[in-house]
Design an enzyme around this catalytic site. Sequence first.
Site, PDB file in Angstrom:
ATOM      1  N   GLU A  76      11.680  37.964  12.864  1.00  0.00           N
ATOM      2  CA  GLU A  76      12.717  38.994  12.694  1.00  0.00           C
ATOM      3  C   GLU A  76      13.658  38.619  11.549  1.00  0.00           C
ATOM      4  OE1 GLU A  76      13.891  38.970  16.971  1.00  0.00           O
ATOM      5  OE2 GLU A  76      13.785  41.138  16.766  1.00  0.00           O
ATOM      6  N   GLU A  98       7.377  37.667  21.702  1.00  0.00           N
ATOM      7  CA  GLU A  98       8.298  37.798  22.848  1.00  0.00           C
ATOM      8  C   GLU A  98       7.622  38.277  24.119  1.00  0.00           C
ATOM      9  OE1 GLU A  98       8.811  38.861  19.801  1.00  0.00           O
ATOM     10  OE2 GLU A  98      10.819  38.283  19.136  1.00  0.00           O
TER      11      GLU A  98
END
Length: 708
Positions: free
Chosen positions: A110, A130
């Site tokens: 990210e 995730e």
Amino acid sequence: MDDLVQLTRDNEIAIITINNPPVNVLSPTVAQNIAKAIERVGSDDSLNAAVLIGAGRTFIAGADIKELSKITSGKTQRREGLLPLLRQIEDLKKPVVVAIHGNAFGGGLELAMAGHYRVAHSNTQLGQTEVKLGIIPGAGGTQRLPRLVGIAKAVEMCAEGNLINAQEALKFGLVDRLIEGDLLAEGVRFAREVSGKTPPKTRERNEKLGTPEHNEPLFAAAREKACAKQRGMMAPFAAIDAVEAATRLPFDEGCEVEKKLFRECLFSDQSKALIHLFFGEREVAKIPDVPKDTPIIPINSAAVVGAGTMGGGIAMVFANAGIAVLLKDADQPALDRGLDTIRKNYHSSVKRGRVTQQFVDERLKLIQPTLTYDDFGKVDMVIEAVFEGMALKKEVFAQLDRVCQKGAILASNTSTLNIDEIASATSRPEAVIGTHFFSPANVMRLLEIVRGKWTSKEVIATCMQLSKKLGKIGVLVGNCRGFVGNRMFHHYVREAVFLVEEGATPQAVDQALSDFGMALGPLATGDLAGLDVGWRIRKEYRHLEKPGVRQPVVGDRLCELGRYGQKTGAGWYKYDENRRAIPDPEANELVRKWAIEAGIPQRHISSEEIVERCIYALVNEGARIIEEGIALRAGDIDIIYVNGYGFPAYRGGPMWYADTVGLKKVYERICEFHREFGELWEPAPLLTRLVEEGKTFGEFTSVQTVMA
Ligand code: NAI
């Protein structure tokens, strides 16, 4: 700024280095320090661009998972997370080139996507991982990734958590250039090329977001796949919803949707369970009385005795890790069959595109078939995988004792037998240990490492370390019948058969447990493994059965009819030529008749009772195992069950699940079963004690060290 993030320069190019060993976890402090560095780059007119890079062996392996647990336990208030930092990077008027090597996972990816350009060393792996922790990206990952790689790839990466390599990342536009040589020097060179240009903001790049007509079937297909492949999990669907939001909403609103979904996932039982397993997997390596600096025996060569189902798979495991292995069987036809199976297994991996033919050829060269013990004197370790029988095992170990060099590890793959008795057949019991692989050995990740009473610490430490090299999770367990996994499984299957005897069909029992999340129901598992295996064991141990205690009857009767399961075309189910299970009214009727003959009252049984009876049987025996010190921690049992027995990871393993339900509730139900079904359900003393003290399995630490 402290040592965690350094700001240096190469003339007009700033170099921001993240230095948070070992894997540059993006902790809140690291994030704050990156923000300070970015601020300085912005305000220093003599700097034109920046390179953001990780020190050591990797870029950023992810956000700090410990922080997540702190948020859900209320120890930390979640601040704004990484979003403001990523916006600050993206809004910088000077280009930020993110230079990636090693891993860029989760929050690391990210962060990289908020940079204006990305260059990656060709060894890099990237992923929004995730979902493996039951959550979704929470810092704009689901909004920026589709803008860089397009919807199909972004959905796949966010919902499945799969990694992609640098070459693929280049192809999909996630990185702008591949670098073979010096990453920093090339990163700086790239920064010079782009300095002076208006830095492109990922959040403003909408050209890959597609149209509703194009996207809808992609989302539908992704949801269908998640239903099939990630049964029962909520995070994959949240990830798909969040990527979908990127196609429908402006960036900021998309981030709001992501944030809401992220929080729902984070506070779910599923994510807590998966995070428990993440830490549990690291915890199993810690053995109180075998310190980290225990000397390790180098294992450069090995031998396997027995080229059957397990021996062949184990030989593949060693070859896959690059360790040369002798494979011995008693006669030529058995050896040929074993080698044939190995070749077939490898061939199917090539066909599925998992490995190349060249890889297979190299592995096959490492497996040396033999009918004699002639070369055993040279190997560092032997794994015995002959038929399950004490007399034979002892004979093999006595032979190994004669031929193996001093210092070699002598391991048995036995699934039930006493390691100490096997060791007593040698003059060096300290070298003897159990290495219990699971079937298929080349696929299943679990390895129970069984400590005998004489096993030396060096041998234990070596096997624990070797398990990692072999791509397995080694869990140290004590020496008792069935060790941890099979000992508990025995109680689970017993209840499944009792339920069938009391009126549930095999299908109803399997369905209830499959709906609970088990990879396969207990009766279908029995058919797969072969019902005759348990039947033989039961016959052998019949003399140990307590008079007056209920024993399952119908399973043995099926075996008497030759219904051994898949291999004979029928067991609890019947099987077609593709080994697909088909409910068998004939078997169901027979079972009913036998149960009535045995005087077992018939009744309707709810799926709730099926789940409670089978799963609480695991929990109760698990509690005894912890108390006896056969397992070091409740978490070790969870790791065993998730990795060896198809227990749903999102429920965290049987002991974690019991904590989630509430031990008091579990205990009370077990007491009811005790009253109703007798002494097999006597509550484990540890369970009773924890309930009295208001504690959980997770909080209980065994005072003993391991066992033996
Ligand atoms: P298997 O019957 O497939 O293979 C045993 C092999 O050992 C046969 O090829 C046989 O020819 C060979 N053998 C017998 N005596 C020998 C000797 N003296 N020297 C060399 N080779 C000899 O059995 P399987 O299923 O592979 O089981 C092996 C061991 O692994 C057993 O102790 C079993 O309890 C254990 N185990 C089995 C699991 C399974 O799912 N099948 C799972 C975990 C452990």
